[in-house]
Write a protein that holds these residues in place. Structure first.
Motif, short mmCIF file in Angstrom:
data_model
loop_
_atom_site.label_atom_id
_atom_site.label_comp_id
_atom_site.label_asym_id
_atom_site.label_seq_id
_atom_site.Cartn_x
_atom_site.Cartn_y
_atom_site.Cartn_z
N ARG A 5 11.22 -6.45 -16.61
CA ARG A 5 9.96 -6.80 -17.37
C ARG A 5 10.07 -7.89 -18.43
O ARG A 5 11.20 -7.74 -19.08
CB ARG A 5 9.29 -5.64 -17.91
CG ARG A 5 8.71 -4.68 -16.68
CD ARG A 5 8.26 -3.48 -17.12
NE ARG A 5 6.91 -3.46 -17.86
CZ ARG A 5 6.88 -3.28 -19.19
NH1 ARG A 5 8.07 -2.92 -20.05
NH2 ARG A 5 5.74 -3.31 -19.80
N GLU A 28 3.99 -8.97 -8.16
CA GLU A 28 2.55 -8.74 -8.56
C GLU A 28 1.96 -7.35 -9.23
O GLU A 28 1.08 -7.20 -9.72
CB GLU A 28 1.51 -9.18 -7.40
CG GLU A 28 1.54 -10.58 -7.00
CD GLU A 28 0.65 -10.74 -5.74
OE1 GLU A 28 0.10 -9.72 -5.09
OE2 GLU A 28 0.63 -11.86 -5.14
N GLN A 29 3.31 -6.55 -8.79
CA GLN A 29 2.84 -5.14 -9.22
C GLN A 29 3.07 -4.93 -10.58
O GLN A 29 3.50 -5.80 -11.37
CB GLN A 29 3.95 -4.24 -8.48
CG GLN A 29 3.82 -3.96 -7.05
CD GLN A 29 4.34 -5.12 -6.36
OE1 GLN A 29 5.03 -6.06 -6.55
NE2 GLN A 29 3.72 -5.32 -5.20
N ALA A 30 2.08 -3.94 -11.13
CA ALA A 30 2.03 -3.82 -12.65
C ALA A 30 3.52 -3.28 -13.22
O ALA A 30 3.75 -3.56 -14.52
CB ALA A 30 0.64 -2.69 -12.94
N ASP A 31 3.87 -2.34 -12.66
CA ASP A 31 5.16 -1.68 -13.06
C ASP A 31 5.81 -1.32 -11.96
O ASP A 31 5.87 -1.54 -10.82
CB ASP A 31 4.77 -0.60 -14.19
CG ASP A 31 3.74 0.39 -13.29
OD1 ASP A 31 4.16 0.76 -12.34
OD2 ASP A 31 2.89 0.92 -14.05
N ILE A 33 6.92 1.76 -10.85
CA ILE A 33 6.56 2.78 -10.24
C ILE A 33 5.43 2.22 -9.28
O ILE A 33 5.55 2.95 -8.15
CB ILE A 33 6.12 3.98 -11.08
CG1 ILE A 33 7.20 4.59 -12.17
CG2 ILE A 33 5.42 5.20 -10.26
CD1 ILE A 33 8.39 5.08 -11.09
N SER A 34 4.72 1.46 -9.52
CA SER A 34 3.66 1.08 -8.85
C SER A 34 4.65 0.01 -7.41
O SER A 34 3.94 0.42 -6.34
CB SER A 34 2.71 -0.24 -9.36
OG SER A 34 2.15 0.53 -10.24
N LEU A 35 5.37 -0.43 -7.85
CA LEU A 35 6.42 -1.26 -6.94
C LEU A 35 6.92 -0.17 -6.06
O LEU A 35 6.98 -0.33 -4.75
CB LEU A 35 7.46 -1.84 -7.43
CG LEU A 35 8.47 -2.63 -6.69
CD1 LEU A 35 7.66 -3.80 -5.94
CD2 LEU A 35 9.62 -3.12 -7.65
N ASN A 37 5.84 2.82 -5.33
CA ASN A 37 4.88 3.49 -4.46
C ASN A 37 4.47 2.48 -3.43
O ASN A 37 4.19 3.26 -2.04
CB ASN A 37 3.55 3.80 -5.37
CG ASN A 37 3.81 4.97 -6.09
OD1 ASN A 37 5.01 6.08 -5.88
ND2 ASN A 37 3.39 5.10 -7.31
N GLU A 38 4.37 1.14 -3.55
CA GLU A 38 3.90 0.33 -2.41
C GLU A 38 4.99 0.16 -1.57
O GLU A 38 4.73 0.02 -0.12
CB GLU A 38 3.69 -0.79 -3.02
CG GLU A 38 2.27 -0.86 -3.85
CD GLU A 38 2.00 -2.31 -4.38
OE1 GLU A 38 2.28 -3.38 -3.60
OE2 GLU A 38 1.31 -2.50 -5.44
N ASP A 41 4.70 3.42 0.72
CA ASP A 41 3.53 3.21 1.54
C ASP A 41 3.67 2.28 2.68
O ASP A 41 3.08 2.60 3.89
CB ASP A 41 2.29 2.72 0.87
CG ASP A 41 1.66 3.83 -0.14
OD1 ASP A 41 2.18 5.15 0.01
OD2 ASP A 41 0.79 3.49 -1.17
N ASP A 154 12.10 9.43 -9.76
CA ASP A 154 10.93 9.72 -9.38
C ASP A 154 10.47 11.11 -9.89
O ASP A 154 11.19 11.87 -10.37
CB ASP A 154 10.51 9.43 -8.02
CG ASP A 154 11.09 10.41 -7.16
OD1 ASP A 154 11.66 11.43 -7.45
OD2 ASP A 154 11.27 10.13 -5.78
#
Length: 293
Positions: A5, A28-31, A33-35, A37-38, A41, A154
């Protein structure tokens, strides 16, 4: 592949990936953990997902060393394991016995016990990142950095990646009484992590990390030590298993795994010092030192 970051041109935190050639690609992910999770998914490993995101993309024009790096993850909690290396056991015994080199203490029991020592170290608000200063405690006369491999977890304790941690410690306070451990370990700006998260899938053997810690004073090197995670007494998954046992762990928690590099017993940090901690494949975490406000 590493995840960082940094502060972008709009003065906002920017997530990015760094490949083996040090090229930096904005994400593009905010952080982090968002990365994660995506990626889940999408049914892909984090490494596969990131590789797909940066494929055919142009890197930023700035070099990695030109970026203003931030903590790679704003860890809701940082925990730490103690007495996981032989050198750490020796140092703790020295503190607890008032300087007797070969004395035995309860730290020997901790080193050999089934249950490891795990303690709460820091929160996001108390943790600083690359280039930011760590702070000395005002009521301690014997303070040192503790360079450690950090595990990024996680919510169920899966190891997502590896980072560098500095577990600042007051050797005199801990040595005076083991019940003083929270005061010896936890105060504002007493923990730093960074500069990157090395994805777990990019590491063939986490017991081959080489660690180097260097302390500078007035521009001169005054302390240097090296170690390898191969010297760990315990396995990484073993440490994690005790952390998550009957505990609520938040996604993005960092577990520091203990230190094998201890400065000479006569050394203590001073205002204006600089601490460099390098771990192979992850980078170098650099923090200046300041006295308490």
């Amino acid at each position: 592949m590493r995840i960082i970051r940094y502060t972008n041109a709009q003065s906002l935190p920017q997530l990015a990936a760094v490949n083996e050639h040090e090229a930096v690609y904005n994400l593009e992910q905010a952080d982090f953990i968002s990365l994660v999770n995506e990626a889940r998914d999408a049914g892909k490993s984090i490494l596969e997902f990131v590789q797909a995101l940066v494929s055919g993309k142009s890197p930023v024009t700035e070099k990695l060393d030109q970026l203003e790096l931030l903590v790679p993850i704003e860890a809701p909690e940082v925990w730490a394991a103690g007495v996981t290396y032989e050198r750490s056991r020796e140092a703790r015994n020295y503190e607890a016995t008032g300087g007797k080199m070969d004395a035995s203490t309860f730290y020997d029991k901790v080193y050999d016990a089934v249950r490891p020592e795990i303690f709460f170290k820091s929160t996001a608000a108390r943790t600083v990142g690359p280039g930011d200063y760590v702070q000395l405690r005002s009521d301690s006369e014997w303070q040192v950095p503790e360079p450690e491999l950090g595990l990024v977890l996680d919510s169920v304790g899966t190891i997502l990646g590896y980072t560098i941690g500095n577990d600042m410690s007051c050797r005199d306070i801990e040595g005076e009484n083991p019940l003083y451990l929270p005061q010896a370990k936890m105060w504002k700006r007493s923990c730093s992590i960074g500069p990157a998260i090395l994805l777990k899938e990019a590491v063939a053997d986490p017991y081959q990390f080489q660690i180097t810690s260097t302390i500078y004073r007035d521009g001169e090197k005054v302390v240097e030590g090296t170690a390898s995670t191969g010297q760990l007494k315990r396995k990484l998954e073993e440490l994690v298993s005790f952390l998550v046992r009957d505990n609520e762990v938040f996604a993005g928690t960092v577990l520091l795994t203990g230190t094998c590099i201890v400065p000479p017993n006569e050394f203590t940090l001073a205002n204006g010092d600089r601490i460099d901690i390098e771990i192979s494949g992850i980078g170098t975490l650099i923090n200046p030192v300041k006295s308490a406000d």
